[in-house]
Enzyme design. Structure first.
Site, mmCIF file in Angstrom:
data_model
loop_
_atom_site.group_PDB
_atom_site.id
_atom_site.type_symbol
_atom_site.label_atom_id
_atom_site.label_comp_id
_atom_site.label_asym_id
_atom_site.label_seq_id
_atom_site.Cartn_x
_atom_site.Cartn_y
_atom_site.Cartn_z
ATOM 1 N N LYS A 223 17.208 3.501 -14.656
ATOM 2 C CA LYS A 223 17.101 4.809 -14.698
ATOM 3 C C LYS A 223 17.136 5.720 -13.350
ATOM 4 O O LYS A 223 17.601 6.877 -13.269
ATOM 5 C CB LYS A 223 15.650 5.176 -15.429
ATOM 6 C CG LYS A 223 14.623 4.478 -14.602
ATOM 7 C CD LYS A 223 13.973 5.087 -13.536
ATOM 8 C CE LYS A 223 12.712 4.331 -12.672
ATOM 9 N NZ LYS A 223 12.245 5.263 -11.610
ATOM 10 N N ALA B 47 0.762 -1.157 -0.096
ATOM 11 C CA ALA B 47 -0.118 -0.062 0.027
ATOM 12 C C ALA B 47 0.906 1.310 0.000
ATOM 13 O O ALA B 47 0.566 2.347 0.253
ATOM 14 C CB ALA B 47 -0.908 0.150 1.306
ATOM 15 N N LYS C 172 11.480 -2.182 -8.881
ATOM 16 C CA LYS C 172 12.430 -1.885 -9.736
ATOM 17 C C LYS C 172 13.921 -2.350 -8.992
ATOM 18 O O LYS C 172 14.360 -1.645 -7.996
ATOM 19 C CB LYS C 172 12.555 -0.203 -10.057
ATOM 20 C CG LYS C 172 11.256 0.136 -10.716
ATOM 21 C CD LYS C 172 10.814 1.688 -10.687
ATOM 22 C CE LYS C 172 9.774 2.207 -11.460
ATOM 23 N NZ LYS C 172 8.584 1.461 -10.674
ATOM 24 N N GLY D 167 1.409 1.154 -5.476
ATOM 25 C CA GLY D 167 0.253 0.162 -5.044
ATOM 26 C C GLY D 167 -0.888 0.792 -4.930
ATOM 27 O O GLY D 167 -1.991 0.552 -5.662
#
Length: 342
Positions: free
Chosen positions: A196, A9, A110, A13
């Site tokens: 990135k 959360a 990521k 999300g």
């Protein structure tokens, strides 16, 4: 209509619950053990996530981590993991607890990973750790969670080696404001999603290393543009080295996401500190104390990757400068005389 289970959360999300609920799906948003305060607030009538602007739809079911059962996972058409890279070990354990049958699982996480001596992505490692992942779907591209929750036009990419799974997931989530592309290069999308963050540190450093007091934002533009181009070229080469498609770096998951990340966020703020000739420990113990800066973890793995590349300092000068600053706890030693010829 479908049933979607979101684990995590945090801002991303929670933001993904917005297009899912707008499409009329049954959405369950469950917190991690670190989301207790967020879940409490979201459960309040009219509760708003502390980092988002607006309340989620009343149709979104909010659960504490302890309330989520295998029955919730069994009812889901697909699962979204909305945690940052430090939470991936928890996500693996939780998925193995919950998934009693094979389900497609999408990840906004990521980060890079290791597989023996190889540097790989979660697209390669997570399916082996969670046998009931039917299809790994990587969610990448430029997406600021608050802007998505405010229904601003947002272009992102869903990638999977199982194209049908990616198309199905994107079809469930796509709205007039959440515009989704499909790709089969999950490895490339995952690699760029991590890289990135890493390269944004170096690019953002140029915004403070060469200040322009005549501008409202105090930042010169040419050095940042030069470093941005260098980051894109190095990101494409590293993406290919990891096993992705080079062109992926010049699309939403690479250039697009790098642009957004340089524009703001924790990786950018670390870069601003380094641009002021400060060290990583100094910035992380100061204005970023207690924050997760994913580019730092990526830098440590990129450092291992660069050690496998011949003449890495010449071929990857920006990546080398960032990794040395992180692993050596020093300043960012990057100069434009390393680029091109005289």
């Amino acid at each position: 209509m479908a049933t979607i289970l979101i684990l995590g959360a945090g801002v991303m999300g929670s933001a993904l619950a917005v297009p899912a609920s707008d499409n009329g799906h049954t959405v369950t948003l469950a917190g991690t053990p670190l989301d207790t305060q967020v879940i409490t607030r979201l459960k309040e009538k009219g509760g708003v996530h502390p980092k988002l602007d607006k309340p989620l739809a009343d149709t979104v079911t909010i659960l504490d981590d302890r309330e989520v059962t295998p029955e919730h996972a069994a009812a889901a058409d697909f699962v979204i993991i909305g945690v940052s890279s430090p939470g991936i070990d928890w996500a693996v354990r939780r998925l193995n607890d919950l998934l009693r049958m094979r389900k497609p699982v999408a990840f906004v996480t990521k980060g890079l990973d290791r597989q023996g001596d190889r540097i790989v992505t979660y697209a390669e490692t997570l399916p082996g750790l969670v046998p009931n992942i039917a299809s790994f779907i990587g969610i990448g591209g430029p997406c600021i969670a608050k802007e998505l929750s405010n229904r601003f036009p947002t272009l992102s990419i869903y990638a999977s080696s199982d194209r049908v799974a990616a198309e199905t997931a994107a079809g469930l989530m796509r709205t007039p404001y959440y515009r989704l592309a499909i790709a089969e290069d999950a490895t490339g999308v995952e690699a760029c999603a991590a890289l990135k963050n890493f390269f944004a540190i170096g690019v953002s450093a140029m915004q403070t290393r060469y200040p322009d007091r005549t501008r409202a934002d105090g930042q010169s533009k040419n050095p940042t543009a030069g470093a941005f181009n260098q980051a894109a070229q190095e990101m494409a080469a590293l993406c290919e080295y990891i096993g992705g498609v080079r062109a992926t770096a010049f699309d939403l998951a690479g250039l697009g996401d790098l642009h957004v990340t340089v524009g703001g966020g924790r990786n950018s703020r670390l870069g601003h500190g380094l641009g002021g000739n400060r060290t990583v420990p100094d910035v992380m113990s100061g204005e970023l104390a207690g924050e997760t800066v994913e580019g730092i973890d990526t830098a440590r793995i990129v450092d291992a990757l660069l050690r496998q590349v011949d003449d890495a300092a010449t071929r990857f000068p920006l990546a080398t400068a960032i990794t040395r600053a992180v692993t050596g706890n020093g300043t960012l030693d990057f100069d434009f005389d390393r680029l091109f010829g005289w």
